[in-house]
Design a protein around this motif. Structure first.
Motif, PDB file in Angstrom:
ATOM      1  N   LEU A   4       3.260  -8.808  -4.387  1.00  0.00           N
ATOM      2  CA  LEU A   4       2.504  -8.472  -3.153  1.00  0.00           C
ATOM      3  C   LEU A   4       3.325  -8.467  -2.007  1.00  0.00           C
ATOM      4  O   LEU A   4       3.912  -9.461  -1.347  1.00  0.00           O
ATOM      5  CB  LEU A   4       1.415  -9.388  -3.078  1.00  0.00           C
ATOM      6  N   LEU A   5       3.792  -7.198  -1.528  1.00  0.00           N
ATOM      7  CA  LEU A   5       4.772  -6.942  -0.445  1.00  0.00           C
ATOM      8  C   LEU A   5       3.925  -7.087   0.920  1.00  0.00           C
ATOM      9  O   LEU A   5       3.051  -6.507   1.047  1.00  0.00           O
ATOM     10  CB  LEU A   5       5.569  -5.553  -0.382  1.00  0.00           C
ATOM     11  N   ASP A   6       4.659  -7.866   1.649  1.00  0.00           N
ATOM     12  CA  ASP A   6       4.057  -8.290   2.994  1.00  0.00           C
ATOM     13  C   ASP A   6       4.072  -7.020   4.212  1.00  0.00           C
ATOM     14  O   ASP A   6       5.151  -6.059   3.621  1.00  0.00           O
ATOM     15  CB  ASP A   6       4.631  -9.263   3.872  1.00  0.00           C
ATOM     16  N   ILE A  51       4.143 -13.162  -3.485  1.00  0.00           N
ATOM     17  CA  ILE A  51       4.317 -12.793  -2.314  1.00  0.00           C
ATOM     18  C   ILE A  51       6.011 -12.525  -2.033  1.00  0.00           C
ATOM     19  O   ILE A  51       6.752 -13.358  -2.391  1.00  0.00           O
ATOM     20  CB  ILE A  51       3.880 -13.437  -1.023  1.00  0.00           C
ATOM     21  N   VAL A  52       6.222 -11.384  -1.405  1.00  0.00           N
ATOM     22  CA  VAL A  52       7.675 -10.959  -1.196  1.00  0.00           C
ATOM     23  C   VAL A  52       7.500 -10.558   0.240  1.00  0.00           C
ATOM     24  O   VAL A  52       6.673  -9.669   0.809  1.00  0.00           O
ATOM     25  CB  VAL A  52       8.004  -9.665  -1.848  1.00  0.00           C
ATOM     26  N   SER A  53       8.382 -11.228   1.256  1.00  0.00           N
ATOM     27  CA  SER A  53       8.301 -10.999   2.506  1.00  0.00           C
ATOM     28  C   SER A  53       9.665 -11.427   3.263  1.00  0.00           C
ATOM     29  O   SER A  53      10.629 -12.376   2.637  1.00  0.00           O
ATOM     30  CB  SER A  53       7.256 -11.742   3.209  1.00  0.00           C
ATOM     31  N   LYS A  70       3.594 -18.128  -5.576  1.00  0.00           N
ATOM     32  CA  LYS A  70       5.054 -18.122  -5.321  1.00  0.00           C
ATOM     33  C   LYS A  70       5.572 -17.149  -4.233  1.00  0.00           C
ATOM     34  O   LYS A  70       4.707 -16.457  -3.966  1.00  0.00           O
ATOM     35  CB  LYS A  70       5.728 -17.935  -6.870  1.00  0.00           C
ATOM     36  N   PHE A  71       6.595 -17.342  -3.845  1.00  0.00           N
ATOM     37  CA  PHE A  71       7.210 -16.896  -2.568  1.00  0.00           C
ATOM     38  C   PHE A  71       8.373 -16.347  -2.658  1.00  0.00           C
ATOM     39  O   PHE A  71       9.529 -17.011  -2.902  1.00  0.00           O
ATOM     40  CB  PHE A  71       7.006 -17.561  -1.353  1.00  0.00           C
ATOM     41  N   ILE A  72       8.920 -14.918  -2.784  1.00  0.00           N
ATOM     42  CA  ILE A  72      10.229 -14.475  -2.670  1.00  0.00           C
ATOM     43  C   ILE A  72      10.614 -14.250  -1.037  1.00  0.00           C
ATOM     44  O   ILE A  72       9.870 -13.353  -0.464  1.00  0.00           O
ATOM     45  CB  ILE A  72      10.325 -13.272  -3.306  1.00  0.00           C
ATOM     46  N   TYR A  73      11.524 -15.009  -0.588  1.00  0.00           N
ATOM     47  CA  TYR A  73      11.896 -14.997   0.750  1.00  0.00           C
ATOM     48  C   TYR A  73      13.184 -13.954   0.884  1.00  0.00           C
ATOM     49  O   TYR A  73      14.426 -14.457   0.151  1.00  0.00           O
ATOM     50  CB  TYR A  73      12.027 -16.329   1.265  1.00  0.00           C
ATOM     51  N   LEU A  74      12.982 -12.789   1.479  1.00  0.00           N
ATOM     52  CA  LEU A  74      14.161 -11.665   1.562  1.00  0.00           C
ATOM     53  C   LEU A  74      14.819 -12.071   2.760  1.00  0.00           C
ATOM     54  O   LEU A  74      14.455 -11.772   3.827  1.00  0.00           O
ATOM     55  CB  LEU A  74      13.590 -10.416   1.433  1.00  0.00           C
ATOM     56  N   ILE A 106      10.093 -21.288  -4.482  1.00  0.00           N
ATOM     57  CA  ILE A 106      10.216 -20.376  -3.380  1.00  0.00           C
ATOM     58  C   ILE A 106      11.773 -19.678  -4.119  1.00  0.00           C
ATOM     59  O   ILE A 106      12.565 -20.531  -4.811  1.00  0.00           O
ATOM     60  CB  ILE A 106      10.852 -21.078  -2.021  1.00  0.00           C
ATOM     61  N   LEU A 107      11.953 -18.394  -3.810  1.00  0.00           N
ATOM     62  CA  LEU A 107      13.224 -17.829  -4.349  1.00  0.00           C
ATOM     63  C   LEU A 107      13.495 -17.025  -3.089  1.00  0.00           C
ATOM     64  O   LEU A 107      12.886 -16.398  -2.633  1.00  0.00           O
ATOM     65  CB  LEU A 107      12.921 -16.715  -5.462  1.00  0.00           C
ATOM     66  N   VAL A 108      14.728 -17.456  -2.698  1.00  0.00           N
ATOM     67  CA  VAL A 108      15.505 -16.604  -1.596  1.00  0.00           C
ATOM     68  C   VAL A 108      16.515 -15.726  -2.150  1.00  0.00           C
ATOM     69  O   VAL A 108      17.510 -16.197  -2.764  1.00  0.00           O
ATOM     70  CB  VAL A 108      16.265 -17.991  -0.824  1.00  0.00           C
TER      71      VAL A 108
END
Length: 110
Positions: A4-6, A51-53, A70-74, A106-108
């Motif tokens: 899910l892209l922010d 979530i990807v943001s 879960k969250f992918i932090y770009l 979290i994945l950075v």
């Protein structure tokens, strides 16, 4: 695995990653633009999205509450859409392992 892209990411990314991440969406497509982060968080949680943001608020929320979702932090600053597509496609294996992990929330990616 669904992403899910922010709203801080372009909705033009989705068609370019669907072969890797089927059933992924952008918040715009779901009518969630200009929505409180908590609403997006709960939507992702209920509907099994990652979530990807680039938004540090999601990072903080993930640290406080863990997962799901879960969250992918770009951490990439201002980057063109093509660069974000490249990152998501080139890191498919890492993202898949992250999605399957029961230890990480979290994945950075840089």
């Amino acid at each position: 695995m669904k992403l899910l892209l922010d709203e801080n990411l372009s909705d033009r990314i989705i068609p370019k990653i669907l072969d890797f991440y089927p059933n992924s969406f952008h918040v715009k497509t779901l009518g969630l633009t200009n929505t409180d982060d908590l609403v997006i968080w709960e939507y992702a949680k209920i509907n099994d999205f990652i979530i990807v943001s680039k938004d540090s608020d999601f990072h903080q929320r993930s640290l406080l509450y863990g997962y799901p979702p879960k969250f992918i932090y770009l951490r990439i600053g201002n980057s063109p859409t093509s660069k974000i597509v490249e990152i998501l496609r080139n890191n498919f294996e890492i993202i898949s392992n992250f999605g399957d992990s029961t230890l990480e929330s979290i994945l950075v990616l840089t």
